[in-house]
Design a protein around this motif. Structure first.
Motif, PDB file in Angstrom:
ATOM      1  N   PHE A   4      30.803  39.695  88.833  1.00  0.00           N
ATOM      2  CA  PHE A   4      32.032  38.920  88.821  1.00  0.00           C
ATOM      3  C   PHE A   4      32.810  39.025  90.114  1.00  0.00           C
ATOM      4  CE2 PHE A   4      32.378  37.051  84.710  1.00  0.00           C
ATOM      5  CZ  PHE A   4      31.497  37.792  83.939  1.00  0.00           C
ATOM      6  N   ASP A   5      32.340  39.785  91.060  1.00  0.00           N
ATOM      7  CA  ASP A   5      33.020  39.851  92.346  1.00  0.00           C
ATOM      8  C   ASP A   5      31.993  40.058  93.438  1.00  0.00           C
ATOM      9  OD1 ASP A   5      32.346  42.571  92.532  1.00  0.00           O
ATOM     10  OD2 ASP A   5      34.244  43.205  91.642  1.00  0.00           O
ATOM     11  N   ASN A   6      32.462  40.069  94.641  1.00  0.00           N
ATOM     12  CA  ASN A   6      31.563  40.209  95.782  1.00  0.00           C
ATOM     13  C   ASN A   6      31.553  41.627  96.329  1.00  0.00           C
ATOM     14  OD1 ASN A   6      30.809  37.505  95.747  1.00  0.00           O
ATOM     15  ND2 ASN A   6      32.644  36.900  96.879  1.00  0.00           N
ATOM     16  N   ASN A   7      31.944  42.606  95.526  1.00  0.00           N
ATOM     17  CA  ASN A   7      32.012  43.976  95.977  1.00  0.00           C
ATOM     18  C   ASN A   7      30.637  44.619  95.821  1.00  0.00           C
ATOM     19  OD1 ASN A   7      32.522  46.656  96.467  1.00  0.00           O
ATOM     20  ND2 ASN A   7      34.506  46.630  95.454  1.00  0.00           N
ATOM     21  N   SER A   8      29.770  44.405  96.793  1.00  0.00           N
ATOM     22  CA  SER A   8      28.398  44.891  96.685  1.00  0.00           C
ATOM     23  C   SER A   8      28.326  46.411  96.722  1.00  0.00           C
ATOM     24  CB  SER A   8      27.529  44.290  97.783  1.00  0.00           C
ATOM     25  OG  SER A   8      28.003  44.687  99.054  1.00  0.00           O
ATOM     26  N   GLU A   9      29.290  47.047  97.395  1.00  0.00           N
ATOM     27  CA  GLU A   9      29.291  48.513  97.434  1.00  0.00           C
ATOM     28  C   GLU A   9      29.531  49.080  96.040  1.00  0.00           C
ATOM     29  OE1 GLU A   9      31.882  52.129  99.391  1.00  0.00           O
ATOM     30  OE2 GLU A   9      31.824  50.199 100.419  1.00  0.00           O
ATOM     31  N   ARG A  10      30.495  48.510  95.325  1.00  0.00           N
ATOM     32  CA  ARG A  10      30.769  48.973  93.960  1.00  0.00           C
ATOM     33  C   ARG A  10      29.574  48.702  93.064  1.00  0.00           C
ATOM     34  NH1 ARG A  10      35.621  46.715  90.386  1.00  0.00           N
ATOM     35  NH2 ARG A  10      34.229  44.946  90.300  1.00  0.00           N
ATOM     36  N   ALA A  11      28.987  47.526  93.169  1.00  0.00           N
ATOM     37  CA  ALA A  11      27.829  47.189  92.337  1.00  0.00           C
ATOM     38  C   ALA A  11      26.670  48.132  92.632  1.00  0.00           C
ATOM     39  CB  ALA A  11      27.410  45.741  92.576  1.00  0.00           C
ATOM     40  N   THR A  13      26.884  51.202  93.729  1.00  0.00           N
ATOM     41  CA  THR A  13      27.237  52.517  93.189  1.00  0.00           C
ATOM     42  C   THR A  13      27.001  52.553  91.686  1.00  0.00           C
ATOM     43  OG1 THR A  13      28.885  52.826  94.924  1.00  0.00           O
ATOM     44  CG2 THR A  13      29.097  54.210  92.971  1.00  0.00           C
ATOM     45  N   VAL A  14      27.441  51.527  90.974  1.00  0.00           N
ATOM     46  CA  VAL A  14      27.235  51.461  89.527  1.00  0.00           C
ATOM     47  C   VAL A  14      25.748  51.455  89.211  1.00  0.00           C
ATOM     48  CG1 VAL A  14      27.499  50.003  87.478  1.00  0.00           C
ATOM     49  CG2 VAL A  14      29.447  50.374  88.995  1.00  0.00           C
ATOM     50  N   ASN A  15      24.986  50.647  89.909  1.00  0.00           N
ATOM     51  CA  ASN A  15      23.553  50.568  89.655  1.00  0.00           C
ATOM     52  C   ASN A  15      22.864  51.904  89.913  1.00  0.00           C
ATOM     53  OD1 ASN A  15      23.540  47.905  88.794  1.00  0.00           O
ATOM     54  ND2 ASN A  15      23.271  47.112  90.863  1.00  0.00           N
ATOM     55  N   GLN A  16      23.231  52.586  90.988  1.00  0.00           N
ATOM     56  CA  GLN A  16      22.629  53.884  91.296  1.00  0.00           C
ATOM     57  C   GLN A  16      22.991  54.909  90.232  1.00  0.00           C
ATOM     58  OE1 GLN A  16      20.371  54.488  93.667  1.00  0.00           O
ATOM     59  NE2 GLN A  16      20.138  56.532  92.800  1.00  0.00           N
ATOM     60  N   LEU A  17      24.238  54.891  89.778  1.00  0.00           N
ATOM     61  CA  LEU A  17      24.667  55.807  88.719  1.00  0.00           C
ATOM     62  C   LEU A  17      23.860  55.561  87.449  1.00  0.00           C
ATOM     63  CD1 LEU A  17      26.659  57.984  87.740  1.00  0.00           C
ATOM     64  CD2 LEU A  17      28.250  56.146  87.179  1.00  0.00           C
ATOM     65  N   LEU A  18      23.659  54.305  87.103  1.00  0.00           N
ATOM     66  CA  LEU A  18      22.877  53.975  85.908  1.00  0.00           C
ATOM     67  C   LEU A  18      21.445  54.460  86.038  1.00  0.00           C
ATOM     68  CD1 LEU A  18      24.188  50.372  85.195  1.00  0.00           C
ATOM     69  CD2 LEU A  18      24.750  52.463  83.947  1.00  0.00           C
ATOM     70  N   VAL A  19      20.839  54.293  87.184  1.00  0.00           N
ATOM     71  CA  VAL A  19      19.468  54.764  87.419  1.00  0.00           C
ATOM     72  C   VAL A  19      19.388  56.273  87.247  1.00  0.00           C
ATOM     73  CG1 VAL A  19      17.689  55.067  89.197  1.00  0.00           C
ATOM     74  CG2 VAL A  19      18.767  52.833  88.893  1.00  0.00           C
ATOM     75  N   LEU A  46      27.836  50.832  81.504  1.00  0.00           N
ATOM     76  CA  LEU A  46      28.256  52.226  81.652  1.00  0.00           C
ATOM     77  C   LEU A  46      28.706  52.835  80.328  1.00  0.00           C
ATOM     78  CD1 LEU A  46      30.353  52.099  84.942  1.00  0.00           C
ATOM     79  CD2 LEU A  46      28.198  53.302  84.592  1.00  0.00           C
ATOM     80  N   THR A  47      29.204  52.022  79.428  1.00  0.00           N
ATOM     81  CA  THR A  47      29.827  52.558  78.222  1.00  0.00           C
ATOM     82  C   THR A  47      28.949  52.445  76.976  1.00  0.00           C
ATOM     83  OG1 THR A  47      30.957  50.449  77.828  1.00  0.00           O
ATOM     84  CG2 THR A  47      32.168  52.126  79.066  1.00  0.00           C
ATOM     85  N   ARG A  48      27.706  52.043  77.140  1.00  0.00           N
ATOM     86  CA  ARG A  48      26.847  51.952  75.959  1.00  0.00           C
ATOM     87  C   ARG A  48      26.398  53.354  75.534  1.00  0.00           C
ATOM     88  NH1 ARG A  48      21.247  52.273  76.850  1.00  0.00           N
ATOM     89  NH2 ARG A  48      20.619  51.946  79.009  1.00  0.00           N
ATOM     90  N   SER A  49      25.864  53.444  74.352  1.00  0.00           N
ATOM     91  CA  SER A  49      25.457  54.715  73.763  1.00  0.00           C
ATOM     92  C   SER A  49      24.514  55.482  74.698  1.00  0.00           C
ATOM     93  CB  SER A  49      24.753  54.461  72.428  1.00  0.00           C
ATOM     94  OG  SER A  49      24.377  55.673  71.849  1.00  0.00           O
ATOM     95  N   GLY A  50      24.792  56.764  74.860  1.00  0.00           N
ATOM     96  CA  GLY A  50      23.963  57.616  75.709  1.00  0.00           C
ATOM     97  C   GLY A  50      24.447  57.705  77.136  1.00  0.00           C
ATOM     98  N   ARG A  51      25.419  56.929  77.480  1.00  0.00           N
ATOM     99  CA  ARG A  51      25.987  56.993  78.830  1.00  0.00           C
ATOM    100  C   ARG A  51      27.409  57.505  78.693  1.00  0.00           C
ATOM    101  NH1 ARG A  51      23.163  51.566  81.310  1.00  0.00           N
ATOM    102  NH2 ARG A  51      21.130  52.500  81.599  1.00  0.00           N
TER     103      ARG A  51
END
Length: 168
Positions: A4-11, A13-19, A46-51
């Motif tokens: 929903f935004d162009n903040n590729s750094e945040r995306a 970071t989120v993706n790496q955290l999920l991995v 990030l907020t689904r079960s197990g995370r």
């Protein structure tokens, strides 16, 4: 949320955290804690079960707590004579501790950038930062937060125990 935004750094970071979190199994005995003031805009992955599926809520600081935070964050600083910690607390009813820290830190930075000496800053530096914090909230929400806080009903409202229309 992702996409929903162009903040590729945040995306990224989120993706790496999920991995990284997907690599944990039940036998690793690792607990990961995270904190945010913006629960409503967290990526649902990030907020689904197990995370990050457990949430602990903390009340926003009351007037006395805000005064103590300002005293802490503005320690060794000369507060403008037209302001007091109590006045700052009143002007920031309904903001989080992180917002108060941001107001204090950015006020100090603005004073330094304006070549202000002797750890002294002006009311303008502080009010500018309070205005910036308020801009993070929709005006109608800020007004509701402010009114509820002034009447002592803010935490009830935020915890779902109160009705804003009844307390206004």
């Amino acid at each position: 949320e992702r996409g929903f935004d162009n903040n590729s750094e945040r995306a990224s970071t989120v993706n790496q955290l999920l991995v990284e979190m997907d690599g944990f199994d039940d036998s690793t005995d690792i607990i990961v804690f995270a904190a945010t003031n913006l629960v409503k805009i967290l990526d649902s992955a990030l907020t689904r079960s197990g995370r990050f599926d457990k949430k602990v809520y903390f009340d926003l600081p009351n007037k006395d707590e805000r005064v103590e935070m300002y005293e802490l964050y503005f320690e060794n600083m000369i507060l403008p004579s037209e302001l007091s910690f109590e006045v700052l607390s009143d002007r920031t009813a309904g903001v989080s501790g992180a917002d108060i820290a941001n107001i204090a830190n950015q006020s100090k930075i603005n004073a330094i950038q304006n070549k202000n000496k002797n750890n002294h800053f002006t009311e303008k530096h502080i009010l500018h930062m309070i205005k910036n914090i308020r801009e993070n909230y929709p005006p109608s929400l800020w007004n509701t937060i402010y009114q509820l806080s002034k009447k002592g009903h803010l935490n009830e409202y935020l915890n779902g125990d109160g009705d804003a229309k009844k307390t206004q």
